[in-house]
Write a protein that holds these residues in place. Structure first.
Motif, PDB file in Angstrom:
ATOM      1  N   LEU A  57      59.919  37.771  12.051  1.00  0.00           N
ATOM      2  CA  LEU A  57      59.745  38.996  12.827  1.00  0.00           C
ATOM      3  C   LEU A  57      60.316  40.216  12.119  1.00  0.00           C
ATOM      4  O   LEU A  57      59.980  41.343  12.460  1.00  0.00           O
ATOM      5  N   ALA A  58      61.187  39.979  11.160  1.00  0.00           N
ATOM      6  CA  ALA A  58      61.853  41.095  10.484  1.00  0.00           C
ATOM      7  C   ALA A  58      60.847  41.926   9.687  1.00  0.00           C
ATOM      8  O   ALA A  58      59.999  41.365   8.984  1.00  0.00           O
ATOM      9  N   PRO A  59      60.916  43.245   9.791  1.00  0.00           N
ATOM     10  CA  PRO A  59      59.997  44.119   9.036  1.00  0.00           C
ATOM     11  C   PRO A  59      60.386  44.183   7.554  1.00  0.00           C
ATOM     12  O   PRO A  59      60.832  45.215   7.042  1.00  0.00           O
ATOM     13  N   ILE A  60      60.216  43.053   6.885  1.00  0.00           N
ATOM     14  CA  ILE A  60      60.617  42.963   5.480  1.00  0.00           C
ATOM     15  C   ILE A  60      59.757  43.866   4.600  1.00  0.00           C
ATOM     16  O   ILE A  60      60.261  44.508   3.669  1.00  0.00           O
ATOM     17  N   ASP A  61      58.452  43.926   4.863  1.00  0.00           N
ATOM     18  CA  ASP A  61      57.565  44.752   4.031  1.00  0.00           C
ATOM     19  C   ASP A  61      57.977  46.229   4.047  1.00  0.00           C
ATOM     20  O   ASP A  61      58.076  46.846   2.980  1.00  0.00           O
ATOM     21  N   PRO A  62      58.214  46.823   5.221  1.00  0.00           N
ATOM     22  CA  PRO A  62      58.700  48.215   5.217  1.00  0.00           C
ATOM     23  C   PRO A  62      60.035  48.372   4.499  1.00  0.00           C
ATOM     24  O   PRO A  62      60.252  49.361   3.798  1.00  0.00           O
ATOM     25  N   LEU A  63      60.925  47.374   4.661  1.00  0.00           N
ATOM     26  CA  LEU A  63      62.221  47.448   3.982  1.00  0.00           C
ATOM     27  C   LEU A  63      62.035  47.423   2.472  1.00  0.00           C
ATOM     28  O   LEU A  63      62.635  48.233   1.750  1.00  0.00           O
TER      29      LEU A  63
END
Length: 481
Positions: free
Chosen positions: A131-137
């Motif tokens: 669920l973590a927004p890894i791509d934006p990070l």
């Protein structure tokens, strides 16, 4: 004894050189021993003679060998004589003691679990990294690294961490927890565990006393013991740490600190009542001890608004407040924070330099942007909704399929359910049998200590999707029935 591998990136002459160095250091070759001629060695190991010559030149340049005109190449005569070491296979079990003297304080420590395997898992309450927004990070991370000013973040920076992230977290704490923290009074850490370690090292001396829960976070206990402190166990009930019991202790014993998890206590998930919170702060002021408040998952509370942290209502500056982004985003991204009195944070920053000069400034800057553009808040809102649904389903399945086997209370928040198993169930055997069927689940040992031993597990629901949850509990049901 001299072997080469043509499939490695190490050049052949360096491989030959390194092989001779090993033979010299393990005593096979002694000072003044003659080395084979370049022609003979080239034929023996099947390489070009010039390669051997290069190897000998390298040995000579490094000070391992010397060339004697018209006689050949010899092991340097000035080297100290090395006793010949037996081959490993002949002395596997012969070593009766360590090669040097050191103090091992971790022989009985509980090792951390590796959750990076792909086996179906019931952990003890971790976020779902999917669920973590890894791509934006990562997009922000790459963007910063490409920009001209972003190159500065690759240099050494402040041991307190990114000023931008400290400012962003300060705003977030003010908006969500009523906690006003100046940027200079905040330290970015590698997760909450580093904050606990820094606080322990600054607060505790050998033989000091620190009060902790009867049930408590195992790694915090180990950290305090490592500092030489004695643990004073305080009972924990449905309203959190028993502060009245603590007060009785304080009348005849001086303590340096209290470690508490007032919000979703680990492992039992209970929340400390407001009456006990206020009394704890009054006692801290009266008896002049520090309160280490570990607030590792404040953001996940489902049925009502979470209580304000102790730090938010502390007007005497007794509280050292520790939080974590890792527990709410992704455990492997080690970012946490610690706040407290200015001089204490300054000292913690100096200590942090001794064990870890600084964190990943680029990652911290990327997280700061995520806070500023609202991505983190959106992630928390989305996760909170999903985790509440998963909690409800998990508890529903526990109630319908494990009645009479597992007793539990539906947690108001957090990512796990404290589950008490019937005494007839051997949790160690259960864990072993589950793994044979493709399910990893703990055996309960992580939660036990010298004064707390119960047949219970903290069962995490947040990291499992509905189908995974059904499958995992299905396997568990088969084992227990």
């Amino acid at each position: 004894m001299i072997q080469v591998d043509r499939n490695t990136p190490v050049t052949l002459h360096i491989q030959v050189c390194n092989s001779f160095i090993v033979l010299i250091t393990n005593g096979t070759l002694q000072p003044s021993d003659v080395l084979p001629s370049s022609r003979m060695l080239a034929e023996l190991i099947g390489i070009n003679r010039n390669t051997v010559k290069l190897a000998y030149e390298e040995l000579i340049s490094q000070g391992w060998a010397e060339s004697v005109e018209r006689k050949g190449v010899f092991v340097l005569s000035g080297l100290p004589i090395q006793p010949k070491i037996k081959l490993p296979e002949t002395n596997k079990n012969s070593r009766s003691q360590e090669a040097f003297i050191w103090t091992n304080q971790f022989e009985n420590s509980v090792p951390g679990d590796n959750f990076q395997h792909t086996v179906l898992t019931i952990d003890d309450g971790f976020p779902d990294v999917r669920l973590a927004p890894i791509d934006p990070l990562m997009r922000e991370y790459r963007s910063l690294s490409r920009k001209f000013f972003g190159k500065n973040f690759l240099k050494y920076g402040s041991s307190r961490g990114s000023e931008h992230l400290r400012h962003s977290i300060s705003n977030y704490l003010s908006n969500t927890r009523g906690l006003v923290v100046p940027v200079e009074d905040m330290l970015i850490t590698k997760g909450s565990q580093m904050g606990i370690y820094l606080a322990a090292q600054l607060l505790l001396q050998p033989a000091d006393y620190i009060a902790v829960g009867t049930s408590n976070y195992c790694f915090a206990d180990d950290t305090f013991r490592y500092s030489g402190a004695n643990l004073l166990r305080i009972p924990v009930d449905g309203n959190g740490m028993d502060v009245n019991y603590l007060e009785d202790i304080l009348k005849h014993k001086k303590i340096r600190a209290v470690y508490t998890i007032p919000h979703h206590h680990f492992p039992t998930t209970v929340t400390m009542s407001m009456e006990r919170r206020l009394k704890l702060l009054n006692l801290a002021k009266e008896y002049r001890f520090a309160v280490i408040e570990d607030d590792y998952d404040f953001d996940f509370h489902y049925d009502n608004k979470p209580y304000l942290p102790l730090a938010s209502i502390d007007h005497n500056h007794n509280v050292i407040y520790i939080g974590s982004i890792s527990k709410t985003f992704a455990p492997a991204l080690r970012v946490g924070f610690m706040t407290g009195p200015p001089a204490f944070i300054e000292a913690a920053s100096s200590l942090r330099q001794l064990i870890d000069k600084q964190g990943d400034t680029l990652l911290e800057e990327a997280f700061a942007v995520m806070y500023d553009n609202g991505e983190m808040e959106r992630h928390f809102r989305k996760s909170l909704k999903i985790y509440k649904q998963r909690r409800n389903l998990f508890c529903q399945l526990l109630k319908s399929d494990f009645e009479g086997i597992i007793e539990f209370k539906v947690p108001e928040g957090g990512l796990g359910v404290w589950s008490n198993f019937d005494q007839s169930i051997d949790l160690i055997k259960m864990s072993e049998n589950a793994l044979k069927k493709g399910l990893y689940i703990g055996n309960g040992n992580f939660y036990k200590n010298e004064s707390f031993s119960t047949n219970a597990l903290r069962m995490g629901f947040a990291s499992m999707e509905e189908n995974e949850m059904t499958a995992a509990l299905g396997i568990l049901k088969t084992i227990l029935r």
